[in-house]
Design an enzyme around this catalytic site. Sequence first.
Site, PDB file in Angstrom:
ATOM      1  N   LYS A 195       0.817  -1.214   0.000  1.00  0.00           N
ATOM      2  CA  LYS A 195       0.000   0.000   0.000  1.00  0.00           C
ATOM      3  C   LYS A 195       0.849   1.261   0.000  1.00  0.00           C
ATOM      4  O   LYS A 195       0.448   2.278  -0.569  1.00  0.00           O
ATOM      5  CB  LYS A 195      -0.946   0.010   1.210  1.00  0.00           C
ATOM      6  CG  LYS A 195      -2.108  -0.940   1.077  1.00  0.00           C
ATOM      7  CD  LYS A 195      -3.263  -0.476   1.949  1.00  0.00           C
ATOM      8  CE  LYS A 195      -4.467  -1.373   1.797  1.00  0.00           C
ATOM      9  NZ  LYS A 195      -5.571  -0.946   2.664  1.00  0.00           N
ATOM     10  N   LYS A 208      -7.905 -10.718  -8.492  1.00  0.00           N
ATOM     11  CA  LYS A 208      -9.009 -10.720  -7.555  1.00  0.00           C
ATOM     12  C   LYS A 208     -10.102  -9.727  -7.988  1.00  0.00           C
ATOM     13  O   LYS A 208      -9.770  -8.656  -8.503  1.00  0.00           O
ATOM     14  CB  LYS A 208      -8.456 -10.288  -6.181  1.00  0.00           C
ATOM     15  CG  LYS A 208      -9.152 -10.931  -5.007  1.00  0.00           C
ATOM     16  CD  LYS A 208      -8.429 -10.645  -3.712  1.00  0.00           C
ATOM     17  CE  LYS A 208      -9.443 -10.572  -2.598  1.00  0.00           C
ATOM     18  NZ  LYS A 208      -8.871 -10.474  -1.274  1.00  0.00           N
ATOM     19  N   LYS A 233     -13.120  -3.715  -5.906  1.00  0.00           N
ATOM     20  CA  LYS A 233     -13.922  -2.506  -6.038  1.00  0.00           C
ATOM     21  C   LYS A 233     -13.134  -1.378  -6.689  1.00  0.00           C
ATOM     22  O   LYS A 233     -13.704  -0.397  -7.140  1.00  0.00           O
ATOM     23  CB  LYS A 233     -14.465  -2.062  -4.676  1.00  0.00           C
ATOM     24  CG  LYS A 233     -13.421  -1.974  -3.573  1.00  0.00           C
ATOM     25  CD  LYS A 233     -14.094  -1.973  -2.194  1.00  0.00           C
ATOM     26  CE  LYS A 233     -13.076  -2.119  -1.076  1.00  0.00           C
ATOM     27  NZ  LYS A 233     -13.690  -2.485   0.199  1.00  0.00           N
TER      28      LYS A 233
END
Length: 337
Positions: free
Chosen positions: A116, A199, A202
Amino acid sequence: MAEFTKRVFSGIQPSGGLTLGNYLGAIKRFVDMQEADFETIYCMVDLHAITTWQDPSDLARNTRELCAGFIASGIDPEKSILFNQSQVPEHTQLAWIFNTVARMGWLNRMTQFKDKAGKNRENASVGLFAYPALMAADILIYHATHVPVGEDQKQHLELTRDIAMKFNHDYGEEFFPITEPVIEGAATRVMSLRDGSKKMSKSDASDMSRINMTDDADAIAQKIRKARTDPDALPSEVDGLEERPEARNLINIYAALADMDVDNVLRDVGGKQFSEFKPMLADLAVAKLSPISTEMARLMEAPDEIDRILARGAQSAREVAAPILKRTYEIVGMVGA
Ligand code: TRP
């Protein structure tokens, strides 16, 4: 080892819309555990979400939407404690104690932080680095014994166990349980409809890559019709899905929605072309998901109802958390009433 009540805790970040991946990989399993022999506590982890920037009005909407998704999927606020993290201050209070237990070296090894933070680590928030200590606090402030999560959270749960063990060792008391991870299997990992090796997310740029829990029947059917596949017929046995990630993903989705084993699904659909299988999958998905999206839409029109449920959940959560925090403070040597 001390005896602990069988108690489940899990959390989802309200950092974007809910997808079929969240539903099959997490929420549906949370519902199963609610119906089994566990106390269940489910949390919208808004404090974790803000470790990367969240627009305030989006955060509020996403928190309510996630709550609506939980309820519409079958989480019953009378059976499970359902709340948002920021409303139970014991989480952050325990997290501070855990910041003093966790070692820099442990947090430095966390792959989620590296992913991240990306290349520009100097510019990552301190909160993003300390994230796993707050996550350990989320779990241990309830003495939770079981934590259902995705594969990507395994390392954070190991850290939670390390924190519990070090705390118990340093303070000479078996106070925190050593939590069991309940890791999501491959069958419930939902992949992108456009690329079976990624995966379902969103944040994917293409809305056609995912089924949103707010999609209506037409959108669901269209996305399944357009899902990427290969030209072959479906196999009759699981081995035949190897090297066919898109076929495997659609079969897994079917199996999870139908509550069937993949073997049994393939016994039924082996030999069929996608042109025949996709409409079956679309019908099943619409039948299972459109009642959820309809109920979510109803709840989103009633934000007061959502807010009342969350407030009640936070109150129940505090009743469990407060005595555990109090005892932690005593163990650590904090003077107080
Ligand atoms: N880190 C988890 C995720 O990104 C969310 C989370 C926060 C969580 N606290 C938790 C999950 C405690 C399980 C238990 O998916």
